[in-house]
Design a protein around this motif. Structure first.
Motif, mmCIF file in Angstrom:
data_model
loop_
_atom_site.group_PDB
_atom_site.id
_atom_site.type_symbol
_atom_site.label_atom_id
_atom_site.label_comp_id
_atom_site.label_asym_id
_atom_site.label_seq_id
_atom_site.Cartn_x
_atom_site.Cartn_y
_atom_site.Cartn_z
ATOM 1 N N GLU A 384 52.306 61.584 29.216
ATOM 2 C CA GLU A 384 51.468 62.377 28.190
ATOM 3 C C GLU A 384 50.477 62.516 29.971
ATOM 4 O OE1 GLU A 384 50.113 62.322 24.985
ATOM 5 O OE2 GLU A 384 51.748 63.812 24.063
ATOM 6 N N LEU A 385 49.743 61.014 29.721
ATOM 7 C CA LEU A 385 48.977 60.962 31.407
ATOM 8 C C LEU A 385 49.688 61.405 33.161
ATOM 9 C CD1 LEU A 385 47.484 57.890 29.620
ATOM 10 C CD2 LEU A 385 46.279 60.086 29.605
ATOM 11 N N LEU A 386 50.810 60.735 32.983
ATOM 12 C CA LEU A 386 51.573 60.807 34.214
ATOM 13 C C LEU A 386 51.824 61.798 34.115
ATOM 14 C CD1 LEU A 386 54.231 58.506 33.889
ATOM 15 C CD2 LEU A 386 51.976 58.295 34.993
ATOM 16 N N LEU A 387 51.776 62.937 33.455
ATOM 17 C CA LEU A 387 52.351 64.448 33.542
ATOM 18 C C LEU A 387 50.910 65.928 33.124
ATOM 19 C CD1 LEU A 387 55.444 65.149 32.683
ATOM 20 C CD2 LEU A 387 54.917 64.511 34.411
ATOM 21 N N ARG A 388 49.748 64.437 33.751
ATOM 22 C CA ARG A 388 48.712 65.258 33.177
ATOM 23 C C ARG A 388 47.945 66.684 33.673
ATOM 24 N NH1 ARG A 388 42.371 64.405 32.857
ATOM 25 N NH2 ARG A 388 42.665 63.067 34.722
#
Length: 499
Positions: A384-388
């Motif tokens: 989720e953080l990588l694709l935020r």
């Protein structure tokens, strides 16, 4: 030979002298006051500190405050003065010329004020790691806090005294070695800043603990390393799917409906403003009226065409068996599952660039285990953080699903209006057999992570499976770097298969 700080007095002199050497025109108590929170935050990162002026210089540089490398060095040992000059050239000069400096500064500026000391401490630690700097001075956190809590003017006075005091030779020798090590490490380093720093700073507010932050850094580093192995451009293979109208809620995101040409037919609100020069104040008939009657006035016309683009849906499936990939292989810097997430980020970035003319949508689907639990909850939060960035745009989503059959049924339903590809990242091979029951319109790819050297199997049809894994050497011993070469190979194969 490294000089040791054997007494609290030597450590205190080393700290105070380091505060007097930042590269600015005049070191003021206000500058020291601003830097103390950065130094205290760095103590929480690592008990071994670089020369304190480096922390102050880097903090001011990313804050947009100009440095003064040509400023005179305070009167002290000749060797220390020469080391500071080398530090100016090889460390500050490199940092000021880094292409990622602007992105890092912008990410740091967007952080809440309370988090900025932590962000600068993280940035200092990352730059030192990239340089391979290992000459930090171990300092007792209690002693450092006690020293830094003194009035800034008193710290500067003690520092200038230590720089000129012959009795402070141990502290000055250690300070000199620190500056020399910084300059030497910077000369050997390939880059001092990168995507990992800006990406982590952008997400620092959302990170839960140091473990998640380190995982995010490593995944972004892996994505950066894999991206360097890909060519700047790849040609997409032709597809038979015709363009479809863009969804209505997306219309405002594309340049359509603006003025496209000039015509002599239109409404007054679209009148070309230069036509008003034909109007006159006299009550008689003017040239503007004549042109209006004759239909010769010019009007802007709008392009009311419908935006059409090919739709693409790319789904990455991460089953619970991927927990077996939480291992580190020889010749690879990161865990297998971390590199897999880095590969996912790398593909999302590159495909967004290569297929920018198409309506792309990325999905990362995490499957539940048979007992309903989520073994990959940590990886899901990291994803989720990588694709935020893409999630904020509405072009990516991170979801969970009960079974692979549900994912494949959803993919089959989406083929009515889009080209759909499904990539299974699997380390157990227990769910791969379910792919054969999917409709022929779904592109299927399996990234097998069950061995140190990953491989890609693209299911072109339901009878043929293409395996990219190279045969093992006859003696069974892998070559140095062979596993990382396999990662580079599967990244290129997946990129070509998804185009």
């Amino acid at each position: 030979m490294n000089t040791e700080l054997t007494s609290p007095q030597d450590t205190e002199r080393w700290l105070c002298a380091g505060l007097c050497l930042p590269r600015q025109e005049h070191v003021t108590p206000e500058a020291v006051t601003a830097a103390v929170p950065w130094l205290l935050a760095l103590l929480a990162e690592s008990p071994a500190l670089p020369p304190l002026a480096f922390v102050m210089d880097l903090g001011r540089l990313v804050a947009g405050v100009p440095l003064a490398p040509s400023a005179p060095v305070p009167d002290t040992l000749p060797r220390l003065r020469a080391a500071v000059r080398a530090y100016d050239d090889h460390v500050l000069g490199r940092l000021a010329a880094e292409s990622h400096l602007e992105a890092v500064s912008a990410a740091l500026a967007r952080l809440p004020a309370a988090l900025r000391p932590r962000g600068i401490a993280f940035l200092v630690a990352r730059v030192l790691t990239r340089m391979g700097f290992t000459a930090g001075s171990p300092v007792s956190p209690a002693l450092a806090r006690r020293v830094l809590e003194r009035p800034p003017a008193e710290l500067l006075q003690a520092g200038y005294t230590a720089l000129r005091d012959s009795g402070a030779s141990a502290a000055l020798e250690r300070l000199t070695e620190g500056y020399e090590a910084l300059a030497s490490a910077a000369r050997r380093a390939q880059a001092l800043l990168g995507d990992a720093e800006s990406f982590t700073l952008e997400n620092l507010e959302h990170l839960q603990g140091k473990a998640q932050r380190m995982a995010l850094e490593q995944a972004v580093e892996a994505a950066e390393a894999l991206s360097r192995t890909l060519p700047p451009k790849l040609r997409a293979r032709p597809v038979s799917l015709a363009p479809l109208p863009t969804a209505l809620e997306d219309d405002a995101a594309f340049p359509q409906g603006g003025f496209s040409s000039v015509s002599n037919v239109g409404s007054l609100e679209n009148l070309v403003t230069s036509e008003l020069v034909y109007m006159e104040d006299e009550p008689n008939l003017d040239l503007f009226d004549v042109r209006y009657v004759e239909g010769e006035l010019l009007y802007y016309t709008r392009d009311e065409s419908i935006t059409v683009r090919r739709r693409r849906v790319i789904t990455f499936v991460l089953p619970p068996g991927l927990v077996d990939a939480r291992v580190k292989d020889a010749g690879v810097r990161w865990q297998r599952v971390v590199v897999a997430l880095g590969l996912l980020l790398c593909l999302v970035r590159r495909l967004s660039l290569w297929l920018g003319s198409e309506e792309l949508h990325f999905r990362a689907v995490f499957l539940h285990a048979d007992d309903g639990t989520s073994p990959l909850e940590a990886e899901r939060g990291l994803c989720e953080l990588l694709l935020r960035e893409w999630r904020a745009r509405g072009t990516a989503e991170v979801v969970t699903a009960a079974t692979l059959e549900d994912v494949l049924a959803d993919a089959e339903a989406r083929t009515k209006r889009a080209r759909v590809d499904v990539v299974l990242l699997d380390a157990s091979r227990q769910v791969e057999k379910m792919f054969h029951s999917t409709g022929p319109r779904v592109g299927l790819h399996v990234l097998d992570l069950g061995a140190p050297s990953p491989c890609v199997r693209a299911l072109r049809d339901r009878r043929e499976v293409l395996d990219s894994r190279k045969p093992e050497p006859s003696d069974g011993a892998p070559r140095a770097g062979e596993h990382w070469e396999a990662w580079m190979g599967v990244t290129l194969e997946l990129a070509q298969g998804l185009l």
